[in-house]
Write an enzyme that holds these catalytic residues in place. Structure first.
Site, PDB file in Angstrom:
ATOM      1  N   ASN A   1      15.734  19.434  50.338  1.00 47.45           N
ATOM      2  CA  ASN A   1      14.507  19.997  50.908  1.00 47.45           C
ATOM      3  C   ASN A   1      14.663  21.479  51.226  1.00 47.45           C
ATOM      4  O   ASN A   1      13.760  22.286  50.974  1.00 47.45           O
ATOM      5  CB  ASN A   1      14.127  19.231  52.188  1.00 47.45           C
ATOM      6  CG  ASN A   1      13.424  17.916  51.880  1.00 47.45           C
ATOM      7  OD1 ASN A   1      12.763  17.782  50.853  1.00 47.45           O
ATOM      8  ND2 ASN A   1      13.567  16.949  52.754  1.00 47.45           N
TER       9      ASN A   1
ATOM     10  N   ASP B   1       9.999  15.149  47.857  1.00 51.02           N
ATOM     11  CA  ASP B   1       9.095  14.001  47.701  1.00 51.02           C
ATOM     12  C   ASP B   1       9.237  13.382  46.316  1.00 51.02           C
ATOM     13  O   ASP B   1       9.194  12.153  46.160  1.00 51.02           O
ATOM     14  CB  ASP B   1       7.644  14.435  47.924  1.00 51.02           C
ATOM     15  CG  ASP B   1       7.353  14.765  49.382  1.00 51.02           C
ATOM     16  OD1 ASP B   1       8.201  14.432  50.241  1.00 51.02           O
ATOM     17  OD2 ASP B   1       6.278  15.329  49.665  1.00 51.02           O
TER      18      ASP B   1
ATOM     19  N   GLU C   1      14.955   9.670  54.215  1.00 48.38           N
ATOM     20  CA  GLU C   1      15.639   9.312  52.964  1.00 48.38           C
ATOM     21  C   GLU C   1      16.362   7.972  53.056  1.00 48.38           C
ATOM     22  O   GLU C   1      17.235   7.674  52.240  1.00 48.38           O
ATOM     23  CB  GLU C   1      16.638  10.415  52.585  1.00 48.38           C
ATOM     24  CG  GLU C   1      17.812  10.567  53.542  1.00 48.38           C
ATOM     25  CD  GLU C   1      17.539  11.498  54.712  1.00 48.38           C
ATOM     26  OE1 GLU C   1      18.497  12.058  55.241  1.00 48.38           O
ATOM     27  OE2 GLU C   1      16.356  11.652  55.095  1.00 48.38           O
TER      28      GLU C   1
END
Length: 360
Positions: free
Chosen positions: A247, A256, A282
């Site tokens: 990220n 995503d 996650e």
């Protein structure tokens, strides 16, 4: 809603819908009450009709129905899983009795009062279809049965000239039956709407998998099943390694995409009875009914290799750490999750991208 349904199509919906069906938990209990009651009513009807004589249909059907309903109830009580055919069997017996009664009245010996009291029980067939069968099958059964009754009535009209009392009885009979089938269809649509709303509440919208609320619900039931029947149950927890760096480096849109790809990666390795859940972030869980620890470990290792082989550009490499626990009869949802979680963190601490098992 339409886009959601499209996303659900590739996932194992059947276990979820079965779980969320509001009638599913009470079907067996209702049958265990209704079957003995049906036996009592069939016996009472046979006994009450003896002084005035029985028509051939009652003479043939009432004694087997009284004994058969009791036998079905006993089998359903003693063998709740393997005797699921008992409910369809009892339902078919009722349908055959009511159909035979109408055939006898219309084709062989018209009732001077119009229709016999057995005709009052035909609506029960429609509503018991709704109670004991999936919704769409219940509507199909009701329509097929109503069409069969209508064809029998047409044959009766061609075979015997009916009196005004018979016309009146048949008109009211089929008018009422059409109303009951219409009401059944309305109930089916209401239940489908309820189940779609429930499904949305138990679904993770990013991945299309179930969410943690669903896992809490299903864990309670599966652990009860383990404690009652002694069937094996395993839980796998997996956590993507270094997902925060994905990220931070590539942005949340890429993150995503990684999560959605992982959800798609899990699906081909699971059976229809298995449940895949996104717990949050996650972290994912796989609930595996009828699965002992060695089999769950083999599945976790296959999944570890499958995750490692995933390609989600521009991410160079994706791996996950797995913790596997087999449920004990004394486990609660919290203790089972804790043991799998501890095993997963051991995998993290021992180098990541590996599978660890919780002590049995």
């Amino acid at each position: 809603m339409a886009s959601l349904k499209g996303r659900y199509t590739g996932l194992n919906l059947s276990p979820t819908l079965e779980l969320l069906d509001p009638l599913n938990p009470v079907r067996r209990q209702m049958a265990l009450w209704l079957l003995p009651l049906g036996s009592l009513l069939a016996g009472a009807a046979y006994w009450a009709s003896r002084p005035g004589g029985l028509d051939p249909v009652d003479r043939i059907f009432l004694p087997p129905m009284a004994l058969g309903f009791l036998a079905f109830a006993a089998l359903l009580w003693r063998f709740p899983t393997s005797a699921r055919w008992a409910i369809p069997g009892a339902h078919a017996l009722i349908a055959l009795y009511l159909l035979s009664t109408l055939i006898y009245q219309l084709l062989f010996k018209p009732n001077p009062l119009g229709l016999s009291p057995a005709a009052y029980w035909v609506p029960f067939f429609y509503f018991s279809s709704y109670l004991f069968f999936p919704a769409k099958r219940a509507v199909r059964l009701a329509l097929l049965y109503l069409l069969t009754l209508f064809l029998v009535a047409l044959l009766g009209l061609m075979r015997n000239p009916l009196q005004p009392v018979h016309w009146n009885a048949l008109t009211q009979f089929f008018g009422a039956n059409l109303a009951y089938v219409g009401l059944l269809y309305l109930l089916v649509r209401l239940k489908e709407g309820y189940m779609e709303a429930q499904l949305d509440a138990y679904t993770d919208f990013l991945t299309g998998l179930r969410n943690s609320r669903y896992l809490e619900l299903i864990l309670e039931r599966e652990l009860f099943r383990l404690q009652r029947y002694g069937r094996p149950l395993s839980l796998i927890l997996l956590d993507l390694d270094g997902f925060k760096a994905v990220n931070d480096t590539h942005g949340h849109e890429v993150g995503d995409r990684v999560l959605r790809t992982l959800a798609q990666c899990l699906e081909p390795h699971l059976r229809r009875s298995d449940r895949a859940v996104r717990l949050g972030g996650e972290e994912f869980a796989l609930l595996l009914p009828e699965t002992p620890l060695p089999q769950a470990l083999r599945l976790a290792e296959r999944l570890r290799r499958a995750v490692e082989a995933m390609a989600v550009p521009p991410v160079a490499r994706i791996t996950a750490s797995f913790g596997v626990a087999e449920a004990r009869p004394t486990d609660t949802p919290l203790t089972l999750l804790r043991r799998a979680d501890e095993a997963m963190y051991r995998a993290k601490h021992r180098g990541k991208n590996r599978v660890e098992a919780a002590p049995k």
